[in-house]
Write an enzyme that holds these catalytic residues in place. Structure first.
Site, PDB file in Angstrom:
ATOM      1  N   LYS A 112       0.947  -1.395  -0.322  1.00 25.23           N
ATOM      2  CA  LYS A 112      -0.266  -0.039  -0.661  1.00 25.23           C
ATOM      3  C   LYS A 112       0.883   0.967   0.035  1.00 25.23           C
ATOM      4  CE  LYS A 112      -4.532  -1.706   0.141  1.00 25.23           C
ATOM      5  NZ  LYS A 112      -5.082  -1.540  -0.135  1.00 25.23           N
ATOM      6  N   GLU A 594      -4.341  -0.530   5.915  1.00 27.08           N
ATOM      7  CA  GLU A 594      -4.462   0.882   4.874  1.00 27.08           C
ATOM      8  C   GLU A 594      -4.932   2.035   5.631  1.00 27.08           C
ATOM      9  OE1 GLU A 594      -6.953   1.899   2.025  1.00 27.08           O
ATOM     10  OE2 GLU A 594      -5.814   0.022   1.103  1.00 27.08           O
ATOM     11  N   HIS A 630     -10.651 -11.542   6.110  1.00 26.62           N
ATOM     12  CA  HIS A 630      -8.949 -11.685   5.742  1.00 26.62           C
ATOM     13  C   HIS A 630      -8.484 -10.246   5.193  1.00 26.62           C
ATOM     14  CE1 HIS A 630      -7.112 -12.661   1.475  1.00 26.62           C
ATOM     15  NE2 HIS A 630      -7.595 -11.486   1.473  1.00 26.62           N
ATOM     16  N   HIS A 683      -1.764 -12.471  -8.201  1.00 27.49           N
ATOM     17  CA  HIS A 683      -1.991 -10.864  -8.878  1.00 27.49           C
ATOM     18  C   HIS A 683      -0.508 -11.481 -10.498  1.00 27.49           C
ATOM     19  CE1 HIS A 683      -2.772 -10.228  -4.522  1.00 27.49           C
ATOM     20  NE2 HIS A 683      -3.593  -9.582  -5.489  1.00 27.49           N
ATOM     21  N   CYS A 715      -5.125 -14.121  -1.878  1.00 24.75           N
ATOM     22  CA  CYS A 715      -6.483 -12.867  -2.080  1.00 24.75           C
ATOM     23  C   CYS A 715      -6.990 -13.652  -3.235  1.00 24.75           C
ATOM     24  CB  CYS A 715      -5.646 -11.944  -2.644  1.00 24.75           C
ATOM     25  SG  CYS A 715      -6.611 -10.240  -2.099  1.00 24.75           S
TER      26      CYS A 715
END
Length: 742
Positions: A112, A594, A630, A683, A715
């Site tokens: 982040k 974040e 999560h 990702h 994720c």
């Protein structure tokens, strides 16, 4: 009146209708050539530059536009190439491979960007040979000049760049010193090309640790002074207050400060005389992170105050406009809310209105924006009463008692496997959803399609051998936008996209009114999925902290009040799922970390509020109902105790891109709740090997009790292709089966 100037820190890359994203993904899919990609992105960059010129900005940023991430651009500029990717030509294909991984190598870590929902690619210093190797910044500056655009280059500064890096044997200070001659070379090339000033982004200087960087910061900028480039540099900060007295002592030409997200401290420092008037002040007075129109009259008052303490004043947004959508022009919004909004383009218009007022005594645009703001403020969006006290904020029994009842009910094996929630959103899925939203197909046709897709993926999961299944979230476009469409008090735009990471774009809903649950949101799809299998199917929800952090929040109420309103709404949905027979309910909080304020003085209250909101949303269920959550992409050391305090029965956390670093956070805490540390990176299109997953499991089990450990991807799988998902999950399950035999 005193003359002021206007500038900008950065503009959205995506394009009004995500042209940037579509072009890049088409290139990845080999649907367009590199030449076609270059032409599309050049055209979009040109459009961005000329749009800013239209609003009479005195200086327009270049270097903000990127093919993926501006931090990764800086890594390639200085030849900071991960060791596993070294030896290749430094070009756009290398950039994409570092960011996404390939069949041979894993991607670099994704983290982040401070406390935003933007993510940067972490520079890696292991065995690198820094040098100026790809000066795209100079090329883009010259391109802007060719368009007759008065541009200023933007680059992340050496202190921030190194602090956001990882690896290597040098100390922090040694790395900075290694880069100084390279920065000097880049600065000189830009100045020689005609740059009037260079925006050097140093947001790390607003964090708690900023004082510990002051010696090396002074050394760095003294070096630039000796190289005769410092007076052309503007140190730009944002997201919080800066130590102004220190920054003013540096030998640079200007300082950029955030006057929106600084809690009023930067103005106090200015008024206390801490600003060196020989420098230019770049004042971030227009909110670069939220979508509400400015109180233009209050901005005028602020400018008057700043003019009393400066000789040269430039007004600009508080941060890059990367964090807001491009334009309201294509939206068809109810005027009751629409009049109160301001996207990137409209924020430039606000700057232009203030410029005209101060420089030309032209108040036409100013008066128009002022009247619009007043009309919006005269409306009332506070209409509901809430009974927060009547809802439980702790589970009925401790975890040790709950887990016994849950295991008896669920009968899960050793090292249970699951996924995080979403499955691939194929072109067909997106087309059906778009057709339904645009009333091109009936509700019945859409529901039939969704049921078929859910049934197909339930069978896929059973065939692979997963233990706890999910319905796949095919009805959802985004994990926050979906709830924004269904909860009262939210507004969802048509084209309000912002970049999250790489080509990933999200469309944050706008919270404008009181939040309320009015009907079940997810029950039908979840119950249908559960009817197809004897294995447990998780209900999938987004938590209140994440919904707030990933929305554009209202600013007329305290954050905690809005967050708790959302928590009550999610609590209603949790209870509806439980009443429908769902045994496992996941309430995701990927954005909890974040949202942590950059200053530690605000951490305790933020975490206290976040934990309470999560418990407000999840604590009313029976002991035998298992609550999962999560989190992803974060550095958790600061909040590990708060994560434990959530009291979720199971938490899954992204670890693959941290290359195991996250596990160290658990060394200082006896984590005695269920946990899954993601064992492969979703990702990247790369399929993990059985050995890699086994290694990840073994390393995790060094810190986590085996009886509490779950195995999962890091994720959701929404962005992957179907075959990639099936292949990767098959490897995961086979690795777990082998581990169970040990």
């Amino acid at each position: 009146m005193t003359t002021i100037k206007t500038s900008n820190l950065g503009f959205p890359r995506l394009g009004r209708k995500r042209e940037w994203k579509k072009a890049i993904e088409s290139y990845w899919a080999k649907k367009i050539s590199k030449e076609e990609l270059d032409q599309t992105l050049t055209d979009l960059h040109k459009e961005n530059l000329l749009l800013q010129k239209y609003y009479h900005l005195d200086s327009i940023p270049v270097g903000d536009f990127s093919l993926y991430d501006h931090i990764l651009d800086t890594s390639l500029l200085f030849n900071i190439i991960p060791e596993r990717f070294q030896g290749r030509t430094i070009d756009d294909d290398l950039l994409f491979d570092i960011a996404r991984g390939n069949k041979d190598h894993v991607a670099s870590a994704l983290i982040k960007w401070f406390n935003t929902n933007y993510h940067y690619i972490v520079p890696e210093w292991d065995n690198v040979e820094p040098k100026v190797s790809r000066n795209v910044l100079l090329d883009r500056f010259k391109y802007a000049q060719s368009l007759n655009v008065n541009a200023h280059p933007v680059i992340v500064g050496p202190i921030t760049f190194v602090k956001l890096s990882k690896g290597g044997h040098q100390t922090f200070e040694e790395k900075v010193k290694t880069l100084l001659p390279l920065y000097k070379e880049v600065f000189e090339s830009l100045i020689d090309a005609g740059a009037e000033y260079i925006q050097v982004d140093e947001p790390i200087l607003v964090t708690d640790d900023s004082e510990s960087y002051e010696n090396i910061t002074r050394e760095a900028y003294d070096y630039f002074e000796k190289a005769s480039v410092a007076k052309k540099l503007v140190i730009q900060t944002y997201f919080e207050r800066a130590h102004l007295k220190f920054l003013s002592s540096l030998p640079v030409g200007g300082l950029g400060l955030d006057f929106v997200h600084d809690n009023g401290y930067n103005l106090k420092q200015i008024e206390a005389g801490d600003f060196d008037k020989s420098k230019t002040l770049y004042a971030g007075i227009i909110d670069g992170r939220n979508v509400w129109a400015s109180d233009i009259e209050a901005k005028k008052v602020l400018i008057d105050k700043l003019l009393a303490h400066t000789n040269e004043l430039v007004i600009q947004p508080s941060s890059s406009l990367l964090h807001v959508p491009v334009s309201l022009d294509d939206e068809t919004l109810d005027t009751s809310v629409g009049e109160g909004l301001s996207f990137a383009t409209e924020k430039l218009d606000e700057l232009d209105a203030l410029r005209r007022l101060f420089n030309q005594n032209d108040n036409f645009k100013y008066d128009k924006l002022k009247a619009r703001y007043e009309r919006f403020q005269n409306q009332s969006f506070k209409n509901l009463d809430y009974d927060f006290e009547s809802v439980r904020t702790s589970r009925q029994s401790p975890f040790a008692q709950r887990i016994e009842q849950q295991q008896k009910r669920l009968n899960l094996p050793d090292l249970p496997t699951t996924t995080i929630g979403s499955f691939p959103q194929s072109r067909e899925v997106r087309k059906y959803r778009a057709d339904w939203k645009n009333k091109r197909i009936t509700d019945e046709a859409y529901e039939t399609f969704l049921k078929n897709e859910i049934a197909r993926w339930i069978k896929i999961q059973e065939d692979i051998g997963l233990d706890v299944l999910v319905h796949g979230e095919f009805e959802r476009n985004d994990m926050v936008e979906f709830f924004g469409e269904k909860l009262q008090g939210f507004l969802v735009t048509k084209f309000g996209w912002v970049q999250s990471y790489g080509s990933r774009a999200v469309k944050p809903p706008i919270i404008y009114g009181d939040v309320k649950w009015t009907a079940p949101l997810t029950v039908d799809e979840t119950v249908y999925a559960q009817s197809l299998t004897d294995k447990p199917v998780k209900g999938m929800l987004t938590g209140p902290v994440t919904i707030l952090n990933w929305s554009f929040e209202r600013v007329d109420l305290p954050r905690k009040v809005v967050q708790d309103q959302i928590a009550l709404a999610i609590n209603e949905e949790v209870l509806a799922l439980e009443a429908a027979g769902i045994k496992v309910i996941q309430v995701d909080e990927p954005a909890l970390r974040e949202g942590l304020p950059l200053r530690s003085e605000y951490h305790e209250q933020y975490l206290k509020d976040a934990v309470l909101s999560f418990k407000l949303a999840t604590s009313s269920v029976r002991d035998e109902t298992q609550i999962h959550t999560h989190m992803c992409y974060s550095q958790f050391g600061q909040i590990i105790h708060a994560i434990h305090d959530l009291d979720a029965d199971v938490i899954s956390i992204e670890t693959s891109r941290s290359h195991g670093d996250l596990i160290k956070d658990f060394e200082d805490i006896n984590y005695d709740l269920g946990i899954g540390l993601g064992v492969y990176d979703i990702h990247s299109p790369r399929i993990p090997t059985k050995e890699e997953i086994t290694t990840a499991i073994n390393r995790s089990l060094q810190q986590i009790d085996r009886s509490l450990f779950w195995v999962n991807p890091d994720c959701g799988l929404k962005t992957r292709k179907e075959e990639e998902v099936k292949d990767a999950l098959t490897v995961l399950v086979n690795a777990v089966k082998a581990k169970r035999q040990e």
